[in-house]
Design an enzyme around this catalytic site. Structure first.
Site, PDB file in Angstrom:
ATOM      1  CG  HIS A  44      18.529 -37.640  26.556  1.00  0.00           C
ATOM      2  ND1 HIS A  44      17.434 -36.821  26.558  1.00  0.00           N
ATOM      3  CD2 HIS A  44      19.283 -37.236  27.603  1.00  0.00           C
ATOM      4  CE1 HIS A  44      17.510 -35.950  27.552  1.00  0.00           C
ATOM      5  NE2 HIS A  44      18.641 -36.184  28.203  1.00  0.00           N
ATOM      6  CD  GLU A  46      14.479 -40.947  23.380  1.00  0.00           C
ATOM      7  OE1 GLU A  46      13.352 -40.976  23.895  1.00  0.00           O
ATOM      8  OE2 GLU A  46      15.489 -40.551  23.998  1.00  0.00           O
ATOM      9  CB  CYS A  72      13.614 -34.882  26.405  1.00  0.00           C
ATOM     10  SG  CYS A  72      14.988 -34.696  25.239  1.00  0.00           S
ATOM     11  CB  CYS A  83      15.015 -37.073  22.269  1.00  0.00           C
ATOM     12  SG  CYS A  83      16.565 -37.435  23.145  1.00  0.00           S
TER      13      CYS A  83
END
Length: 142
Positions: A44, A46, A72, A83
């Protein structure tokens, strides 16, 4: 946020994940960036940005992370930390997002609520939501 939106445009398209960009800033200076699927198909934005820094980097206590999408709170990939949890573990005190995660891949994202409950300032730049969503037009976001 404009830099994060530019990064999100670099994401390889996916039918099972959002295209997201993230930028970590300290005192007005960019210290790390990331975008979805930058280093592997499961990473992801981040997560990618945080992976480029030492976990104990003292600058993180003064950082703001800009993410085009709400971080998320649940991962389909059970072996990876959400994240939101990564941001909390890093001690980042401020998160800026452009739009909240729709219930396309998870029933309900609770990233903003979890961050705020844990004392993180969350700012939503809804005027940039359309630009941040645009690279996800291939997904059914209705």
């Amino acid at each position: 946020m404009h830099r994060a939106i530019e990064l999100a445009r670099q994401c390889p398209p996916s039918s099972t994940a959002y295209s997201v960009g993230a930028v970590i800033v300290v005192d007005g200076v960019e210290i790390s960036t990331g975008y979805s699927r930058e280093t592997d198909e499961k990473v992801h934005a981040e997560e990618s940005a945080l992976n480029k820094l030492d976990a104990d980097d003292p600058r993180l206590a003064r950082a703001t992370i800009y993410s085009t999408l709400e971080p998320c709170s649940t991962r389909a990939t059970a072996t990876r930390l959400p994240c939101t949890d990564r941001i909390l573990a890093a001690g980042i005190p401020r998160v800026v997002i452009a739009w909240r995660e729709p219930s396309l891949f998870v029933a309900a994202c609770e990233g903003v609520d979890k961050l705020r409950t844990n004392g993180v300032e969350v700012v939503e730049l809804t005027d940039l939501a359309e630009a941040a969503r645009s690279m996800n037009d291939h997904l059914d976001l209705s």
